[in-house]
Scaffold this motif. Structure first.
Motif, PDB file in Angstrom:
ATOM      1  N   GLY A   1       0.991  -1.300   0.095  1.00 25.01           N
ATOM      2  CA  GLY A   1      -0.253   0.000  -0.017  1.00 25.01           C
ATOM      3  C   GLY A   1       0.911   1.226  -0.078  1.00 25.01           C
ATOM      4  O   GLY A   1       0.556   1.967  -0.771  1.00 25.01           O
ATOM      5  N   TYR A   2       1.858   1.280   0.841  1.00 27.17           N
ATOM      6  CA  TYR A   2       2.955   2.328   0.897  1.00 27.17           C
ATOM      7  C   TYR A   2       3.528   2.827  -0.525  1.00 27.17           C
ATOM      8  O   TYR A   2       3.841   3.734  -0.805  1.00 27.17           O
ATOM      9  CB  TYR A   2       3.783   2.273   1.945  1.00 27.17           C
ATOM     10  N   THR A   3       3.895   1.435  -1.172  1.00 32.66           N
ATOM     11  CA  THR A   3       4.596   1.687  -2.547  1.00 32.66           C
ATOM     12  C   THR A   3       3.584   2.303  -3.434  1.00 32.66           C
ATOM     13  O   THR A   3       4.164   3.237  -4.135  1.00 32.66           O
ATOM     14  CB  THR A   3       4.900   0.183  -3.053  1.00 32.66           C
ATOM     15  N   VAL A   4       2.484   1.917  -3.581  1.00 37.53           N
ATOM     16  CA  VAL A   4       1.396   2.745  -4.320  1.00 37.53           C
ATOM     17  C   VAL A   4       1.191   3.790  -4.007  1.00 37.53           C
ATOM     18  O   VAL A   4       1.278   4.717  -5.012  1.00 37.53           O
ATOM     19  CB  VAL A   4       0.037   1.848  -4.358  1.00 37.53           C
TER      20      VAL A   4
ATOM     21  N   VAL B   1      -5.904  -1.916   5.218  1.00 34.84           N
ATOM     22  CA  VAL B   1      -5.147  -3.065   5.707  1.00 34.84           C
ATOM     23  C   VAL B   1      -5.851  -3.971   6.872  1.00 34.84           C
ATOM     24  O   VAL B   1      -6.255  -5.052   6.925  1.00 34.84           O
ATOM     25  CB  VAL B   1      -3.721  -2.738   6.066  1.00 34.84           C
ATOM     26  N   VAL B   2      -6.192  -3.019   7.716  1.00 30.21           N
ATOM     27  CA  VAL B   2      -7.088  -3.439   8.922  1.00 30.21           C
ATOM     28  C   VAL B   2      -8.299  -4.127   8.350  1.00 30.21           C
ATOM     29  O   VAL B   2      -9.033  -5.255   8.702  1.00 30.21           O
ATOM     30  CB  VAL B   2      -7.457  -2.459  10.034  1.00 30.21           C
ATOM     31  N   ASN B   3      -8.951  -3.653   7.446  1.00 32.81           N
ATOM     32  CA  ASN B   3     -10.220  -4.111   6.931  1.00 32.81           C
ATOM     33  C   ASN B   3      -9.758  -5.269   6.010  1.00 32.81           C
ATOM     34  O   ASN B   3     -10.849  -6.210   6.248  1.00 32.81           O
ATOM     35  CB  ASN B   3     -10.990  -2.911   5.917  1.00 32.81           C
ATOM     36  N   LEU B   4      -8.982  -5.497   5.341  1.00 32.16           N
ATOM     37  CA  LEU B   4      -8.507  -6.488   4.504  1.00 32.16           C
ATOM     38  C   LEU B   4      -8.229  -7.805   5.586  1.00 32.16           C
ATOM     39  O   LEU B   4      -8.632  -8.900   5.353  1.00 32.16           O
ATOM     40  CB  LEU B   4      -7.252  -6.355   3.408  1.00 32.16           C
ATOM     41  N   ARG B   5      -7.830  -7.463   6.668  1.00 26.90           N
ATOM     42  CA  ARG B   5      -7.092  -8.497   7.749  1.00 26.90           C
ATOM     43  C   ARG B   5      -8.497  -9.204   8.303  1.00 26.90           C
ATOM     44  O   ARG B   5      -8.722 -10.224   8.473  1.00 26.90           O
ATOM     45  CB  ARG B   5      -6.309  -8.090   8.510  1.00 26.90           C
TER      46      ARG B   5
ATOM     47  N   ASP C   1      -6.630  -9.803  -5.153  1.00 28.64           N
ATOM     48  CA  ASP C   1      -7.793  -9.022  -4.604  1.00 28.64           C
ATOM     49  C   ASP C   1      -7.164  -7.722  -3.770  1.00 28.64           C
ATOM     50  O   ASP C   1      -7.618  -6.429  -3.616  1.00 28.64           O
ATOM     51  CB  ASP C   1      -8.771  -9.516  -3.891  1.00 28.64           C
ATOM     52  N   ALA C   2      -6.369  -8.194  -2.775  1.00 25.77           N
ATOM     53  CA  ALA C   2      -5.809  -7.268  -1.854  1.00 25.77           C
ATOM     54  C   ALA C   2      -4.968  -5.887  -2.661  1.00 25.77           C
ATOM     55  O   ALA C   2      -5.204  -4.781  -2.403  1.00 25.77           O
ATOM     56  CB  ALA C   2      -4.758  -7.623  -0.809  1.00 25.77           C
ATOM     57  N   LYS C   3      -4.120  -6.546  -3.853  1.00 24.30           N
ATOM     58  CA  LYS C   3      -3.533  -5.377  -4.801  1.00 24.30           C
ATOM     59  C   LYS C   3      -4.638  -4.462  -5.251  1.00 24.30           C
ATOM     60  O   LYS C   3      -4.425  -3.226  -5.267  1.00 24.30           O
ATOM     61  CB  LYS C   3      -2.863  -6.030  -5.763  1.00 24.30           C
ATOM     62  N   THR C   4      -5.830  -4.967  -5.806  1.00 24.48           N
ATOM     63  CA  THR C   4      -6.665  -4.232  -6.390  1.00 24.48           C
ATOM     64  C   THR C   4      -7.290  -3.053  -5.505  1.00 24.48           C
ATOM     65  O   THR C   4      -7.443  -1.911  -5.804  1.00 24.48           O
ATOM     66  CB  THR C   4      -7.771  -5.202  -6.936  1.00 24.48           C
ATOM     67  N   GLU C   5      -7.550  -3.637  -4.145  1.00 32.91           N
ATOM     68  CA  GLU C   5      -8.165  -2.709  -3.113  1.00 32.91           C
ATOM     69  C   GLU C   5      -7.074  -1.560  -2.925  1.00 32.91           C
ATOM     70  O   GLU C   5      -7.444  -0.405  -2.870  1.00 32.91           O
ATOM     71  CB  GLU C   5      -8.647  -3.361  -2.180  1.00 32.91           C
ATOM     72  N   LEU C   6      -5.794  -1.981  -2.887  1.00 32.11           N
ATOM     73  CA  LEU C   6      -4.762  -0.804  -2.349  1.00 32.11           C
ATOM     74  C   LEU C   6      -4.523   0.121  -3.365  1.00 32.11           C
ATOM     75  O   LEU C   6      -4.306   1.258  -3.094  1.00 32.11           O
ATOM     76  CB  LEU C   6      -3.577  -1.720  -1.858  1.00 32.11           C
TER      77      LEU C   6
ATOM     78  N   LEU D   1      -7.361   2.608  -3.652  1.00 32.58           N
ATOM     79  CA  LEU D   1      -7.131   3.722  -2.749  1.00 32.58           C
ATOM     80  C   LEU D   1      -6.951   5.060  -3.421  1.00 32.58           C
ATOM     81  O   LEU D   1      -7.271   6.121  -3.196  1.00 32.58           O
ATOM     82  CB  LEU D   1      -6.242   3.354  -1.718  1.00 32.58           C
ATOM     83  N   THR D   2      -5.988   4.975  -4.440  1.00 29.78           N
ATOM     84  CA  THR D   2      -5.577   6.175  -5.029  1.00 29.78           C
ATOM     85  C   THR D   2      -6.878   6.998  -5.757  1.00 29.78           C
ATOM     86  O   THR D   2      -6.700   7.969  -6.276  1.00 29.78           O
ATOM     87  CB  THR D   2      -4.549   6.183  -6.052  1.00 29.78           C
ATOM     88  N   THR D   3      -8.047   6.307  -5.983  1.00 26.09           N
ATOM     89  CA  THR D   3      -9.235   7.082  -6.476  1.00 26.09           C
ATOM     90  C   THR D   3     -10.078   7.281  -5.185  1.00 26.09           C
ATOM     91  O   THR D   3     -10.996   7.905  -5.922  1.00 26.09           O
ATOM     92  CB  THR D   3      -9.898   6.343  -7.417  1.00 26.09           C
ATOM     93  N   LEU D   4      -9.913   7.150  -4.192  1.00 23.52           N
ATOM     94  CA  LEU D   4     -10.740   7.572  -2.944  1.00 23.52           C
ATOM     95  C   LEU D   4     -10.842   9.042  -2.921  1.00 23.52           C
ATOM     96  O   LEU D   4      -9.921   9.923  -3.218  1.00 23.52           O
ATOM     97  CB  LEU D   4      -9.988   7.152  -1.599  1.00 23.52           C
ATOM     98  N   ASP D   5     -12.112   9.438  -2.990  1.00 22.88           N
ATOM     99  CA  ASP D   5     -12.542  10.890  -2.911  1.00 22.88           C
ATOM    100  C   ASP D   5     -12.056  11.696  -1.649  1.00 22.88           C
ATOM    101  O   ASP D   5     -12.487  11.006  -0.432  1.00 22.88           O
ATOM    102  CB  ASP D   5     -14.036  11.094  -3.224  1.00 22.88           C
TER     103      ASP D   5
END
Length: 309
Positions: A179-182, A229-233, A243-248, A251-255
């Protein structure tokens, strides 16, 4: 929509053809994406092959290529030498930026990060009152290292008393790394597009860190990755799967809300980098740092991945 291209399958061949980035395996094309739609390329796989033309075409569009280790932490980044028509003036202004201005901006960054951490904890029903008090204590340059004080409280409350942030570990740490890398790649692209250099930071000043400014400006956004990450876990995800990569990446499109209206995270970061460039040039203005989303929005991060598992 701007997209992050993740190369995680071994032995792929990456090329450019008629304005598209093409991905092939065993000499058969398996995918393509328009170059103008790419915000970053992240490479994790072994045995990737690509020509210099790929890097040239991506650099012309200020698209960083991030090379990662097996733990999904970045180890190198290819970024454009010329990302803006005013780059020379802006680079000089960035290098000559006054320390008082940089220290004031770092204070604002730390305050925004601590308030985002508080919002994340509150959305989980955990006590976060101390974080507002900590935010109020931050002075110019954060000489008291309030950021570290907040971190010592934050991680046990978020992940449990036994959790340790370890870039080389698996599980939650690997998810955080990805997530931090993205996020880092997104901020790095915004910095390059603004005609700035990612190695000239506000606070991070390690000579071996080529992305000091990206690490500075991404701080207020980090807790959003943490909450996802908390939600994914909680949904049973403990590894960096598709699926985890897709969600992370999503995040770049979160309003995010701001004084200038609502915009996706990647555009918010672009505006922040442009504002910092203007500050370096002495044009004043206050940075448009992220405001915490509502609790229900934070609670919903990554839920589409949970629904498919």
């Amino acid at each position: 929509m701007q997209r992050v291209v993740d190369l995680s399958t071994d032995g792929l061949h990456v090329a450019v053809h008629r304005g598209f980035l093409t991905i092939s395996q065993d000499r058969e094309k398996i995918g393509q994406i328009a170059l103008d739609d790419i915000s970053a390329v992240i490479a994790h796989a072994h045995g990737l092959t690509w020509s210099s033309t790929v890097f040239t075409r991506l650099a012309e569009r200020s698209v960083p290529v991030v090379l990662c280790a097996q733990n999904h932490a970045p180890v190198a980044c290819v970024w454009p030498m010329e990302g803006h028509h005013l780059q020379g003036a802006r680079l000089n202004a960035q290098a000559d930026a006054s320390r008082p201005m940089a220290k004031r901006l770092w204070r604002d960054v730390v305050v925004a990060k601590i308030r985002m951490q508080a919002a994340v904890l509150s959305s989980l029903g955990r006590e976060a009152g101390a974080f507002e008090l900590l935010a109020r204590k931050v002075r110019s340059g954060d000489p008291d290292n309030v950021e570290a004080q907040a971190a010592r409280r934050y991680w046990p409350l978020l992940m449990g008393a036994d959790f340790r942030r370890d870039r080389s570990a698996e599980g939650a740490n690997a998810l955080l790394n990805y997530g931090y890398t993205v996020l880092r790649a997104t901020i790095c692209r915004a910095i390059c597009a603004a005609g700035l250099h990612p190695a000239i930071g506000l606070h991070h000043a390690n000579r071996g860190n080529a992305f000091a400014l990206a690490d500075d400006l991404m701080e207020p956004y980090r807790p959003l990755v943490d909450r996802l990450v908390v939600n994914l876990r909680e949904a049973g995800t403990e590894s960096v799967d598709t699926d985890a990569k897709t969600e992370l990446v999503r995040l770049t499109t979160l309003d995010l809300e701001s004084p200038q209206g609502t915009s996706p995270l990647h555009l918010h970061a672009t505006r922040l980098a442009q504002q910092f460039a203007a500050m370096c040039l002495g044009e004043g203005g206050k940075p448009d740092l992220p405001v915490p989303p509502p609790p229900l929005v934070l609670a919903g991060l990554g839920k589409s991945a949970a629904e498919t598992t």
